[in-house]
Design a protein around this motif. Structure first.
Motif, PDB file in Angstrom:
ATOM      1  N   SER A 137       5.377 -16.568  10.468  1.00 62.25           N
ATOM      2  CA  SER A 137       5.972 -17.830  10.948  1.00 62.25           C
ATOM      3  C   SER A 137       5.321 -19.029  10.262  1.00 62.25           C
ATOM      4  O   SER A 137       5.996 -20.016   9.957  1.00 62.25           O
ATOM      5  N   SER A 138       4.019 -18.934   9.945  1.00 61.81           N
ATOM      6  CA  SER A 138       3.366 -20.028   9.202  1.00 61.81           C
ATOM      7  C   SER A 138       4.001 -20.170   7.819  1.00 61.81           C
ATOM      8  O   SER A 138       4.275 -21.277   7.360  1.00 61.81           O
ATOM      9  N   GLU A 139       4.241 -19.021   7.187  1.00 66.94           N
ATOM     10  CA  GLU A 139       4.841 -19.056   5.839  1.00 66.94           C
ATOM     11  C   GLU A 139       6.251 -19.623   5.901  1.00 66.94           C
ATOM     12  O   GLU A 139       6.634 -20.473   5.095  1.00 66.94           O
ATOM     13  N   LEU A 140       7.031 -19.190   6.925  1.00 68.17           N
ATOM     14  CA  LEU A 140       8.406 -19.705   7.077  1.00 68.17           C
ATOM     15  C   LEU A 140       8.374 -21.216   7.341  1.00 68.17           C
ATOM     16  O   LEU A 140       9.190 -21.966   6.805  1.00 68.17           O
ATOM     17  N   ASN A 141       7.413 -21.665   8.151  1.00 66.74           N
ATOM     18  CA  ASN A 141       7.288 -23.112   8.417  1.00 66.74           C
ATOM     19  C   ASN A 141       7.036 -23.881   7.124  1.00 66.74           C
ATOM     20  O   ASN A 141       7.651 -24.915   6.882  1.00 66.74           O
ATOM     21  N   ASP A 142       6.122 -23.358   6.306  1.00 66.88           N
ATOM     22  CA  ASP A 142       5.812 -24.022   5.023  1.00 66.88           C
ATOM     23  C   ASP A 142       7.066 -24.105   4.145  1.00 66.88           C
ATOM     24  O   ASP A 142       7.322 -25.115   3.508  1.00 66.88           O
ATOM     25  N   ILE A 143       7.850 -23.033   4.143  1.00 68.31           N
ATOM     26  CA  ILE A 143       9.061 -22.997   3.313  1.00 68.31           C
ATOM     27  C   ILE A 143      10.096 -23.967   3.884  1.00 68.31           C
ATOM     28  O   ILE A 143      10.654 -24.803   3.171  1.00 68.31           O
ATOM     29  N   GLU A 144      10.312 -23.891   5.206  1.00 71.90           N
ATOM     30  CA  GLU A 144      11.375 -24.692   5.833  1.00 71.90           C
ATOM     31  C   GLU A 144      11.020 -26.177   5.853  1.00 71.90           C
ATOM     32  O   GLU A 144      11.895 -27.031   5.928  1.00 71.90           O
ATOM     33  N   SER A 145       9.730 -26.479   5.784  1.00 73.25           N
ATOM     34  CA  SER A 145       9.321 -27.904   5.762  1.00 73.25           C
ATOM     35  C   SER A 145       9.320 -28.436   4.329  1.00 73.25           C
ATOM     36  O   SER A 145       9.018 -29.603   4.103  1.00 73.25           O
ATOM     37  N   GLY A 146       9.621 -27.537   3.373  1.00 76.28           N
ATOM     38  CA  GLY A 146       9.687 -27.979   1.981  1.00 76.28           C
ATOM     39  C   GLY A 146       8.341 -27.970   1.277  1.00 76.28           C
ATOM     40  O   GLY A 146       8.219 -28.280   0.096  1.00 76.28           O
ATOM     41  N   GLU A 147       7.306 -27.560   2.017  1.00 75.46           N
ATOM     42  CA  GLU A 147       5.959 -27.565   1.426  1.00 75.46           C
ATOM     43  C   GLU A 147       5.832 -26.466   0.372  1.00 75.46           C
ATOM     44  O   GLU A 147       5.004 -26.513  -0.512  1.00 75.46           O
ATOM     45  N   LYS A 148       6.633 -25.433   0.542  1.00 79.49           N
ATOM     46  CA  LYS A 148       6.552 -24.265  -0.351  1.00 79.49           C
ATOM     47  C   LYS A 148       7.978 -23.859  -0.700  1.00 79.49           C
ATOM     48  O   LYS A 148       8.875 -23.974   0.144  1.00 79.49           O
ATOM     49  N   SER A 149       8.191 -23.361  -1.959  1.00 81.14           N
ATOM     50  CA  SER A 149       9.551 -22.884  -2.248  1.00 81.14           C
ATOM     51  C   SER A 149       9.472 -21.436  -2.735  1.00 81.14           C
ATOM     52  O   SER A 149       8.540 -21.054  -3.446  1.00 81.14           O
TER      53      SER A 149
END
Lengths: 62, 62
Positions: B31-43
């Motif tokens: 969920s941390s990884e998904l949050n980073d992706i969904e917040s645009g912090e990570k692609s």
């Protein structure tokens, strides 16, 4: 717990490990496991304990 | 991050996954990884994102 991992494909296992390192949880989970063992809450064989300590030391030195 | 995992033996990778499940962190890290992706912090590419969502759903249903 073994069967939890067996249900995962090798791709799933790989991505889980990548996320573990991406999120920097590798030290946290190993130290929690070592705490459980050292507090007597969990018991493992000597080789497993040594392997955990060695991983912990390696990750700490990164 | 790939090389972090490549430095690990298959035994090390297996014990890391076992500890991840023993300590019940599998949902938290995904969920941390998904949050980073969904917040645009990570692609990540679409397949990786789909794989993460599928793992998350599976772990949540356990």
């Amino acid at each position: 717990m073994e069967n939890e991992i067996e249900k995962l494909t090798s791709d799933d296992q790989k991505i889980l490990l990548e996320v573990l390192f991406n999120q920097h949880y590798e030290i946290e989970i190993i130290s929690s496991e070592l705490n459980d063992i050292e507090s007597g809450e969990k018991s493992v064989d000597k080789d497993t304990y040594r392997q955990l300590v060695s991983l912990y030391d390696r990750f700490r030195q990164k």
